[in-house]
Design a protein around this motif. Structure first.
Motif, short mmCIF file in Angstrom:
data_model
loop_
_atom_site.label_atom_id
_atom_site.label_comp_id
_atom_site.label_asym_id
_atom_site.label_seq_id
_atom_site.Cartn_x
_atom_site.Cartn_y
_atom_site.Cartn_z
N ASP A 103 0.65 -0.88 -0.12
CA ASP A 103 -0.20 0.27 -0.18
C ASP A 103 0.88 1.26 0.32
N ALA A 104 2.36 1.34 -0.56
CA ALA A 104 2.74 2.34 -0.07
C ALA A 104 2.58 3.43 -1.71
N GLY A 105 2.51 4.64 -0.94
CA GLY A 105 2.11 5.88 -1.55
C GLY A 105 2.81 6.03 -2.69
N GLU A 106 4.03 5.67 -2.89
CA GLU A 106 5.18 5.43 -3.71
C GLU A 106 5.09 5.14 -5.03
N HIS A 107 3.64 4.19 -4.91
CA HIS A 107 3.90 3.07 -6.31
C HIS A 107 2.15 2.49 -6.38
N ALA A 108 1.61 3.78 -6.18
CA ALA A 108 0.49 3.83 -5.88
C ALA A 108 -0.32 4.02 -7.79
N HIS A 109 0.61 4.88 -8.25
CA HIS A 109 0.28 5.17 -9.54
C HIS A 109 0.83 4.12 -10.32
N ILE A 110 1.92 2.96 -9.59
CA ILE A 110 2.23 1.94 -10.70
C ILE A 110 0.93 0.85 -10.77
N ARG A 111 0.28 0.69 -9.57
CA ARG A 111 -0.83 -0.17 -9.55
C ARG A 111 -2.25 0.28 -9.82
N GLU B 164 2.85 -8.53 -7.44
CA GLU B 164 3.44 -9.32 -5.99
C GLU B 164 3.49 -8.26 -5.56
N VAL B 165 3.66 -8.76 -3.88
CA VAL B 165 4.74 -8.45 -2.89
C VAL B 165 5.40 -8.69 -2.75
N VAL B 166 6.96 -8.92 -2.15
CA VAL B 166 8.23 -9.35 -1.59
C VAL B 166 8.59 -8.34 -0.63
N PRO B 167 8.19 -8.74 0.42
CA PRO B 167 8.83 -7.72 1.53
C PRO B 167 10.25 -7.80 1.68
N ASP B 168 11.14 -8.20 1.26
CA ASP B 168 12.37 -8.28 1.86
C ASP B 168 13.44 -7.90 0.21
N LEU B 169 12.17 -6.69 -0.81
CA LEU B 169 12.88 -6.71 -1.88
C LEU B 169 13.96 -5.09 -1.56
N ALA B 170 14.88 -4.94 -2.90
CA ALA B 170 16.00 -4.00 -2.37
C ALA B 170 15.31 -2.45 -2.71
N TYR B 171 14.62 -2.25 -3.98
CA TYR B 171 13.70 -1.30 -4.15
C TYR B 171 12.16 -1.13 -3.63
N ALA B 172 11.75 -0.45 -3.86
CA ALA B 172 10.37 0.20 -3.48
C ALA B 172 9.56 -0.97 -4.39
#
Length: 808
Positions: free
Chosen positions: A771-779, A790-798
């Motif tokens: 739900d990060a606002g950083e990528h709301a437009h991407i969603r 797909e949610v990947v909690p340990d991803l190095a990037y947002a």
């Protein structure tokens, strides 16, 4: 112009021509403070035996008849240029879009000085040397002169065929008739709406000024005038007869000892104009300055003995010798400057008269019959013990046997006892100059190309707007992945999002503008701290262009004006070498700072480093590969505004946040060798354009973030900013985990993921926080295109965007 109180009569001795003949100069006003800018200080009354005009205004700041401090000459030209700048600004004209014309022969150096001061797009001086290999565009006459024909020979003529404001420069305006004749001739050739006539002194009568007003009305154009000082000339009714009755002048003095003569060749590139005879473009300035520095260094070595020098320029070749004289003075060699002339004047060795000594000599140029003249040519002042070297600077057409034969310039000077150093400069070939300019790609500017203002960015690109380059996204992806085509050979169709997405962009811009402003200010100040403020910004088109514009705006708010270009770099193909050639020709390569929007895994960082190394290895200049970016979430750069992986508003859209310019194109079928990489200007999307709105929103936050910038920059300067390349390692892990064949199909970070959804065939999107606002437009984009998130909690990037493999 404000009137100054008259100087008391006792403060200075009357000039000889005033005292003996009644020829009087009156000062009426000046635009500059100080007695050094009054008419009686700027000019002295001289005489000539001419039935049409017996008086001569001898300038003390022009360096024509009098050996003059070269810095005084340049300062007078600069002050005149400042007055021109004021007029252009008041009328809404941009100085960099002006054309300057200097009048031969007297004002060729003055005109060039004014053009340099205002940063004119083009400088041209009229010429009386009819160069057979040049085309004559136009001509006009000078009624009172001994040599009337003025020729205009720009090469190619296109450098003069435009409707830009024109500044005409002369040393004096007596009646203004010559200037008006020139304006009429030029207006008939290429009509313009604004002319500015600039001169050191303006001696027109009220009737003359009314003639200017009438000429402007007749032409339907504005004609402004500026000068350092205004005045009037009182001519006795019998002046012509009185001058004719004076004793015959004694010319060509002969000393007991003949002076020595040595010769030196001035190194000068064949493709750099040595003056304005065939046009001098703003883009010629940097190579001219570089060649000037080399020439001055070589002449300084030749003048190693500790003697003063008088640099003597030959007729219209005035500006380069003037700059050489100034350079010698800067190197500790006492120097004065003056020139030869076609103009015969009356010589009289009397105190208070400006032309104390004179030389008449054979014109050195082949086919020229009229004699030439030089006046004074000795160190100023009554002390004749100073024995200067006369450094005579000529170009190749004047480098003939007649130059040194009996009666030639070198002969009469050495006969007077003077030691002469003859410096010969190779004249540029006008045909080669025209060919070079025709072949040399020039920058593109808005609003003709792109929606950014002209002064925001110079696009080092070729306009391919008329070419159908867009291809179906799926088919284009298949051809790229199969190896049948390179991604830079075509363009994706410009994706235009729906109303919901555009509303999201508005919210993102409002929420992130201040954060963007802080990052812009930080990276700009970091660059200045490490590279100085004498820099040139070169944005990597197109993502880097808005960032470069904003960095330029931030620095401008601090009083630091920097040039800004946009250049193309293509993965696997390198940076545009023609663009690098242009930058190296016009600027010191060490000053160029490359700028991009953000780093992903660092592919472009590596591409830039390798491409610049290859360019240098192939014989090109050495550029600094350090890349300045707004955001460096991948840890691939050492010069950045932030390393946060946050949403940069300029990544949300395509051309509509990048000046309506497409991504760059490198296609051999469309671009000839030597051309810049290509791009399209999407004029049809003007109604959707957010480019300047984005710039203004961020710029409006500069004052709010200013208190935070210094501390942030100090923190970064003290930190270890060595690239870790952590982003690349993270991409490799994702590539392996998802069975992707190439890291090129993994695009990390908010900006790169956005690009995947806007112009590639996406496979899926990975996010660290659902739900990060950083990528709301991407969603939103992913949902619109049916791309799984797909949610990947340990991803190095947002987030990361994965491109679908469609090969085969």
């Amino acid at each position: 112009m404000s009137a100054d109180p008259a100087l008391p009569a006792a403060t200075r001795e009357l000039p000889w021509a005033t005292r003996e003949l009644g020829l009087t100069l009156h000062h009426t006003g000046t635009c500059l403070p100080g007695p050094e800018w009054r008419v009686e200080t700027l000019v002295e009354p001289g005489l000539r035996r001419n039935p049409r005009r017996a008086h001569l205004l001898v300038s003390t700041v022009l360096g024509k008849h009098l050996p003059t401090d070269p810095h005084r000459v340049l300062d007078a030209g600069d002050r005149l240029g400042d007055l021109v700048l004021d007029v252009l600004a008041a009328s809404g004209d941009r100085p960099g879009s002006a054309v300057v014309l200097g009048f031969a022969e007297t004002a060729t150096g003055l005109g060039h000085t004014v053009a340099a001061r205002i940063g004119a797009w083009c400088y041209l001086h009229s010429t009386r040397r009819d160069v057979p290999t040049a085309d004559t565009l136009a001509g006009f006459e000078e009624g009172h002169s001994h040599a009337t024909s003025h020729l205009l020979q720009p090469m190619p003529a296109g450098v003069f065929h435009n409707d830009l404001p024109m500044v005409l420069v002369d040393d004096e305006i007596s009646t203004g008739a010559t200037a008006l004749d020139a304006v009429r001739a030029l207006h008939a050739l290429t009509p313009r709406t604004h002319y500015v006539l600039a001169s050191l002194v303006d001696m027109r009568t009220d009737a003359d000024r009314r003639a200017f007003e009438q000429a402007a009305a007749d032409l339907g154009a504005r004609i402004d005038t500026v000068c350092l000082a205004g005045g009037s000339t009182v001519l006795p009714t019998d002046l012509i007869d009185a001058v004719a009755a004076l004793p015959e002048p004694v010319l060509n003095p002969v000393a007991e000892r003949r002076g020595a003569c040595a010769r030196v060749e001035i190194p000068w590139p064949h493709d750099v104009p040595e003056g304005g005879r065939h046009g001098f473009l703003d883009s010629d300035t940097e190579p001219f300055e570089a060649a000037l520095a080399r020439a001055t260094k070589a002449l300084s070595a030749e003048l190693a003995e500790p003697r003063p020098v008088i640099v003597i320029a030959h007729e219209e070749l005035m500006y380069l010798p003037l700059r050489i004289a100034a350079g010698l003075a800067d190197n500790g060699i006492p120097a004065r400057y003056q020139t030869t002339t076609r103009s015969p004047a009356y010589v009289l060795d009397e105190p208070g008269y400006p032309l104390r000594r004179g030389f008449r000599f054979t014109a050195p140029e082949t086919g020229e019959d009229a004699p030439r003249y030089l006046y004074n040519a000795r160190w100023p002042g009554e002390d004749r013990a100073v024995d200067p070297i006369l450094l005579v600077v000529v170009d190749t057409p004047a480098d003939t046997e007649r130059l040194t034969a009996a009666g030639g310039l070198v002969d009469v000077l050495t006969a007077s006892g003077s030691d002469v150093l003859l410096a010969v400069l190779t004249e540029s070939d006008p045909r080669a100059l025209a060919a070079t300019r025709a072949a040399r790609p020039e920058p593109l500017y808005g609003p003709e190309f792109g929606s950014y203002a002209r002064d925001e960015v110079a696009w080092l690109l070729t306009d391919l707007s008329g070419v159908a380059l867009e291809a179906d996204v799926a088919e284009r992806e298949r051809r790229i992945q199969s190896g049948a085509a390179h991604y830079a050979e075509s363009l994706p169709v410009e994706y235009q999002p729906d109303a919901e997405y555009r509303e999201l962009f508005d919210r993102v811009l409002a929420q992130s503008a201040e954060r963007l402003a802080l990052a812009v200010a930080t990276v700009a100040e970091l660059v200045v701290a490490e590279r100085g403020d004498d820099i040139v910004l070169a944005s990597l088109a197109r993502a880097g262009t808005p960032v470069g514009v904003l960095m330029r705006r931030w620095l401008g708010s601090r009083g630091i004006e920097v040039p800004h270009y946009a250049v193309s770099i293509v993965r696997d193909r390198g940076i545009d070498s023609a663009a690098l050639d242009h930058l190296a020709r016009d600027h010191d390569p060490a000053r160029v700072v490359f700028v991009d929007g953000w780093t992903g895994k660092g592919a472009i960082t590596r591409e830039l480093d390798a491409a610049l190394a290859a360019y240098h290895a192939a014989g090109g200049a050495r550029f600094d590969p350090d890349l300045a970016v707004l955001a460096d979430p991948g840890g691939c750069a050492r010069t950045f505004g932030t390393r946060d992986d946050f949403l940069i508003a300029s990544a949300c859209l395509n051309s509509t946040v990048s000046g309506l310019i497409s991504r760059t194109v490198l296609n051999d079928r469309l671009l000839a060798p030597g051309q810049f990489h290509g791009a399209k200007f999407y004029r049809d999307l003007a109604g959707e354009d957010q480019s300047n709105r984005l710039l203004d929103a961020v710029s409006d936050c500069f004052d709010r973030v200013r208190p935070q910038v210094d501390a942030r920059v100090r923190e970064l300067l003290a930190a270890d900013r060595t690239p870790t390349w952590a982003g690349w390692a993270s991409v490799e892990r994702v590539r392996a985990e998802y069975g992707i064949s190439s890291v090129n199909f993994v695009k990390p970070g908010v900006g790169e993921t956005t690009r995947v959804l806007l112009r590639r065939v996406p496979w899926r999107v990975l996010v660290r926080d659902p739900d990060a606002g950083e990528h709301a437009h991407i969603r939103l984009l992913a949902a619109a295109r049916g791309v799984p998130v797909e949610v990947v909690p340990d991803l190095a990037y947002a987030c990361m965007g994965l491109i679908k493999e469609v090969k085969g």
